[in-house]
Design a protein around this motif. Structure first.
Motif, PDB file in Angstrom:
ATOM      1  N   THR A  40      -2.512 -24.264  20.604  1.00  0.00           N
ATOM      2  CA  THR A  40      -3.460 -24.598  21.655  1.00  0.00           C
ATOM      3  C   THR A  40      -4.250 -23.365  22.076  1.00  0.00           C
ATOM      4  OG1 THR A  40      -1.983 -26.329  22.488  1.00  0.00           O
ATOM      5  CG2 THR A  40      -3.733 -25.556  23.968  1.00  0.00           C
ATOM      6  N   TYR A  42      -7.355 -22.160  24.678  1.00  0.00           N
ATOM      7  CA  TYR A  42      -8.217 -22.478  25.815  1.00  0.00           C
ATOM      8  C   TYR A  42      -9.315 -21.431  25.905  1.00  0.00           C
ATOM      9  CZ  TYR A  42      -4.395 -25.540  27.316  1.00  0.00           C
ATOM     10  OH  TYR A  42      -3.425 -26.507  27.383  1.00  0.00           O
ATOM     11  N   LYS A  43     -10.557 -21.881  25.912  1.00  0.00           N
ATOM     12  CA  LYS A  43     -11.685 -20.973  26.029  1.00  0.00           C
ATOM     13  C   LYS A  43     -12.066 -20.827  27.502  1.00  0.00           C
ATOM     14  CE  LYS A  43     -14.962 -21.003  22.981  1.00  0.00           C
ATOM     15  NZ  LYS A  43     -16.108 -21.408  22.120  1.00  0.00           N
ATOM     16  N   GLY A 102     -18.830 -24.375  24.753  1.00  0.00           N
ATOM     17  CA  GLY A 102     -17.756 -25.334  24.984  1.00  0.00           C
ATOM     18  C   GLY A 102     -16.535 -24.757  25.670  1.00  0.00           C
ATOM     19  N   VAL A 103     -16.756 -23.884  26.665  1.00  0.00           N
ATOM     20  CA  VAL A 103     -15.595 -23.330  27.363  1.00  0.00           C
ATOM     21  C   VAL A 103     -14.847 -24.444  28.085  1.00  0.00           C
ATOM     22  CG1 VAL A 103     -16.671 -21.067  27.649  1.00  0.00           C
ATOM     23  CG2 VAL A 103     -16.894 -22.778  29.472  1.00  0.00           C
ATOM     24  N   ASP A 104     -13.559 -24.261  28.215  1.00  0.00           N
ATOM     25  CA  ASP A 104     -12.716 -25.242  28.905  1.00  0.00           C
ATOM     26  C   ASP A 104     -12.714 -25.025  30.411  1.00  0.00           C
ATOM     27  OD1 ASP A 104     -11.511 -26.646  26.548  1.00  0.00           O
ATOM     28  OD2 ASP A 104     -10.820 -24.610  26.117  1.00  0.00           O
ATOM     29  N   LEU A 105     -13.054 -23.802  30.838  1.00  0.00           N
ATOM     30  CA  LEU A 105     -13.046 -23.471  32.257  1.00  0.00           C
ATOM     31  C   LEU A 105     -13.898 -22.222  32.464  1.00  0.00           C
ATOM     32  CD1 LEU A 105     -10.014 -23.458  34.677  1.00  0.00           C
ATOM     33  CD2 LEU A 105     -11.376 -21.366  34.446  1.00  0.00           C
ATOM     34  N   ILE A 126     -16.723 -29.562  34.073  1.00  0.00           N
ATOM     35  CA  ILE A 126     -15.989 -28.368  33.637  1.00  0.00           C
ATOM     36  C   ILE A 126     -15.364 -27.707  34.864  1.00  0.00           C
ATOM     37  CG2 ILE A 126     -16.188 -26.070  32.588  1.00  0.00           C
ATOM     38  CD1 ILE A 126     -18.594 -27.123  31.025  1.00  0.00           C
ATOM     39  N   LEU A 294      -5.520 -25.486  33.409  1.00  0.00           N
ATOM     40  CA  LEU A 294      -5.664 -25.755  31.974  1.00  0.00           C
ATOM     41  C   LEU A 294      -4.363 -26.187  31.307  1.00  0.00           C
ATOM     42  CD1 LEU A 294      -8.041 -22.864  30.816  1.00  0.00           C
ATOM     43  CD2 LEU A 294      -8.609 -25.268  31.206  1.00  0.00           C
TER      44      LEU A 294
END
Length: 355
Positions: A40, A42-43, A102-105, A126, A294
């Motif tokens: 996994t 996370y960006k 496409g960052v996750d947060l 987001i 996240l």
């Protein structure tokens, strides 16, 4: 007293002149070249508002803590780190780049960044975690500290202005003219300056306000306050004044005027006193929030904004001596009014201090 060059201010000016065609400066937190145990990734897009010691300390501790959390939780936090250098156009481009990547947060360090991220992500959902937002409710970043109410939460460096005013008069009970130095465009200054004005006027103290939006203007404002004959100067957690502190601290010290401020980084850069939160801890707790959202599935809208004890007074011992004050006496005077009193010497950044 040490005389320091102002190369970090020059670097700020050069960075501000850069074009907005930005290439993301990708750094990895918890990514040592191998993917996490469960694969996994996370960006996380982090944007710092400006290059100053307090905000840089937050960012450094966010990255370090995310590295540790990634190892603990068996995931990878891939960090894209940018600094908009107080340029709104650059800030908006950075946020657009984060979304395109496409960052996750997103993590927004300081009020202007948090506000811009909040506006840009309203429709996308987001999650945003902010840090060093002094008045999250008053600036409209969240609906309340207990229940932010949207896709955003974070950590606040709320400043207890009255506590700093109490320190001023503990050190100099006869002070009758106080200067307020700030940037009118900084949201972080609006509330504490109003509180300071109210406190001082209620005691019949003369108030002199000087403002600046650039380092040159702040230098002129500092010189004007000296000419005004103020007994002390107060500045809240104002990033414009923080950036200029290395250029003005000797002006105040040479005139015998103590500069009381809202963060330890001001004292690091020469101000007599910085009072407020532990910015290293602010970064750690911000990273903890990122992981909770996240990895653990926490809802930002229901995650309370974290505030901290504002009880640490950081005194610059070199400036203290230049003002003709004894640090031990000052520390004893301030101790009943603070959680902790600690010394510091002048440097450009926390990393420059001798270990």
């Amino acid at each position: 007293m040490k005389k320091l060059n102002l190369k970090h201010i020059a670097a700020l000016a050069a960075a501000g002149a850069m074009t907005i065609s930005l290439t993301a400066c990708t750094q990895t937190g918890g990514d040592t070249g191998q993917q996490s145990a469960d694969g996994t990734v996370y960006k996380v897009g982090i944007c710092n508002y400006v290059d100053d010691a307090s905000l840089n300390q937050i960012v450094e501790n966010i990255q370090a803590r995310l590295t540790a959390l990634g190892e603990e939780k068996g995931v990878t936090f891939q960090v894209e780190l940018e600094n908009c250098n107080a340029d709104a156009t650059v800030l908006n481009q950075i946020i657009a780049n984060f979304m395109a990547d496409g960052v996750d947060l997103m993590v927004g360090v300081a009020t202007p960044v948090a506000t811009a991220m909040q506006a840009a992500t309203e429709d996308s959902g987001i999650p945003v975690v902010f840090s060093a937002v002094s008045d999250p409710v008053g600036t409209g970043v969240v609906e309340s500290l207990e229940a932010p109410g949207a896709n955003i939460t974070g950590t606040s460096d709320y400043l207890d202005t009255n506590a700093i005013m109490d320190l001023i008069f503990a050190a100099d009970p006869d002070a009758d003219k106080i200067g307020l130095l700030y940037d009118v465009g900084q949201d972080s200054s609006t509330t504490p300056i109003a509180h300071a004005r109210e406190y001082l006027e209620s005691k019949g103290i003369e108030v002199v306000e000087r403002t600046g939006t650039t380092t040159d203007e702040v230098m002129l404002a500092a010189q004007a306050l000296v000419s005004d004959g103020v007994d002390a100067v107060f500045t809240p957690t104002d990033n414009t004044i923080m950036t200029a502190e290395l250029a003005i601290y000797e002006t105040f010290a040479d005139a015998g005027i103590p500069h009381y401020t809202g963060a330890d980084s001001f004292a690091l850069n020469g101000a007599f006193l910085g009072y407020g939160v532990d910015y290293a801890n602010l970064g750690v707790e911000t990273a903890n929030m990122v992981a909770e959202i996240l990895v653990d599935g926490a809802d930002p809208a229901a995650t309370p904004v974290m505030t901290f004890d504002n009880g640490t007074a950081t005194v610059n011992t070199e400036t203290c001596a230049a003002l003709g004050l004894d640090y031990d006496v000052i520390a004893e005077t301030f101790a009943p009014l603070c959680t902790k009193v600690q010394p510091i010497t002048t440097a450009e950044s926390f990393g420059d201090l001798e270990q």
